[in-house]
Design an enzyme around this catalytic site. Structure first.
Site, short mmCIF file in Angstrom:
data_model
loop_
_atom_site.label_atom_id
_atom_site.label_comp_id
_atom_site.label_asym_id
_atom_site.label_seq_id
_atom_site.Cartn_x
_atom_site.Cartn_y
_atom_site.Cartn_z
N ILE A 52 36.45 61.59 24.34
CA ILE A 52 34.99 61.64 24.15
C ILE A 52 34.54 62.80 23.27
O ILE A 52 33.35 62.88 22.92
CB ILE A 52 34.25 61.71 25.49
CG1 ILE A 52 34.55 63.03 26.22
CG2 ILE A 52 34.56 60.52 26.35
CD1 ILE A 52 33.67 63.27 27.43
N TYR A 53 35.42 63.73 22.92
CA TYR A 53 35.01 64.95 22.21
C TYR A 53 34.76 64.67 20.74
O TYR A 53 35.62 64.18 20.04
CB TYR A 53 36.07 66.04 22.34
CG TYR A 53 36.29 66.56 23.74
CD1 TYR A 53 35.37 66.36 24.75
CD2 TYR A 53 37.44 67.26 24.06
CE1 TYR A 53 35.59 66.84 26.04
CE2 TYR A 53 37.66 67.76 25.34
CZ TYR A 53 36.75 67.54 26.31
OH TYR A 53 36.97 68.02 27.59
N ALA A 54 33.59 65.05 20.20
CA ALA A 54 32.43 65.47 20.95
C ALA A 54 31.27 64.56 20.54
O ALA A 54 30.52 64.85 19.63
CB ALA A 54 32.08 66.93 20.66
N GLY A 63 36.11 61.10 19.58
CA GLY A 63 37.38 60.99 18.89
C GLY A 63 37.60 62.00 17.78
O GLY A 63 38.71 62.13 17.27
N GLU A 64 36.54 62.76 17.43
CA GLU A 64 36.67 63.69 16.30
C GLU A 64 37.71 64.78 16.56
O GLU A 64 38.47 65.16 15.67
CB GLU A 64 35.32 64.34 15.99
CG GLU A 64 34.29 63.42 15.36
CD GLU A 64 33.49 62.63 16.38
OE1 GLU A 64 32.63 61.83 15.97
OE2 GLU A 64 33.73 62.81 17.60
#
Length: 312
Positions: A52-54, A63-64
């Site tokens: 989930i980040y961010a 996904g980043e």
């Protein structure tokens, strides 16, 4: 750097784990790479992220952090020298907050692709999903371990009795067990009757349970986003009570005695209790301060004073 076993596994992990929550969003690629390189140069080998980040950051979708870590691993060619932890369970985009077997399997494959790796060293259930049978969740995790996609599993934001229930289910079926738990933990204590939902705060019951079961505790939100030392950031209202005022007094006194910063004393206090703190930083100076907590040695008297403050 100092190292310690992760639960009862064969992994030796850094006693300070680097949190990569904002890598790829608030921290761009260049600054994220510098922080990752600095951490590894100091001997760090344990990096924490999540699917989930961010997503809550402006422009973020989730996904980043994993994508950035994957690119860093590719460019540095050091996948075999670092241990990567990721998580599944919280909602982002069109992914619901739950731990159905299909969710776990699908999200694991997405995480592996983002990281550019064929195995996740530690995969957490990020939240305790009370709507899905633990049997379904744990069987899905076990299948990932059996398939070689995950080495070890952990729980995050679980109460002690739910961890024991999960342990019993895994033992009964011969499945992989949670080797560690990652929880909200800081030096101050929650005011009775309050909580930090959906996060779960460490309490005495959990500390007693994990000590008995040989489960490693990893702590997040240790420094409360700088609120212990920054005038522009207030400690959350759930910590507001006279007991914590006395704990803050003890904390500041020990910092003055040791010549360390308040943040370093908090980290050293956790390290000497065998807790693995997650450290985060937006600058190299902040990361250096956190890493230097490894050199802060609190005396038995100072540890006792910090432990007893606000409880007498």
């Amino acid at each position: 750097m100092k190292y310690q076993p992760l639960g009862q596994t064969d992994l030796q992990v850094s006693s300070l784990c680097l949190g990569a929550m904002y890598f790829g969003t608030k921290n761009d690629q260049a600054s994220s790479f510098r922080l990752l390189d600095q951490y590894v140069a100091a001997g760090g080998n344990f990096i924490d992220t999540a699917n989930i980040y961010a997503h809550w950051v402006a422009g973020g979708r989730g996904g980043e952090s994993e994508v950035l870590l994957g690119e860093w691993l590719r460019q540095r060619g050091n996948r075999d020298r670092v241990l990567i932890a990721s998580k599944v369970g919280f909602n982002y985009g069109d992914v619901p907050k739950r731990l159905h077997a299909a969710d776990i399997t699908t999200e694991c494959d997405k995480t592996l692709k983002r990281l550019g790796t064929d195995v996740i060293d530690l995969y957490y259930a990020h939240v305790d999903d009370r709507t899905t049978p633990l049997e379904e969740t744990l069987e899905a995790f076990n299948q990932l371990v059996q398939a070689g996609k995950v080495r070890y599993i952990g729980g995050s934001n679980y109460l002690a009795w739910r961890l024991e229930q999960a342990k019993w289910i895994s033992e009964t079926h011969g499945w992989a067990q949670y080797c560690c738990v990652q929880q909200h933990y800081t030096y101050l204590r929650l005011r009775p009757g309050t909580n930090v939902s959906p996060q779960i705060m460490v309490n005495d019951d959990l500390l007693d349970y994990i000590a008995e079961r040989g489960i490693t505790l990893l702590a997040y939100s240790v420094l409360q986003s700088g609120a212990y030392t920054r005038a522009d950031r207030a400690l959350r209202s759930e910590f507001s009570m006279p007991d914590n005022e006395r704990r803050l007094e003890a904390l500041r006194a020990v910092a003055a005695e040791t010549g360390a910063s308040v943040n370093q004393v908090i980290l050293a206090w956790m390290l000497q209790r065998q807790v693995i703190p997650l450290i985060a930083a937006s600058t190299e100076e902040q990361l250096a301060e956190n890493l230097d907590a490894l050199h802060v040695n609190l005396s038995a008297e100072q540890m006792d004073r910090l432990n007893r403050a606000g409880t007498e």
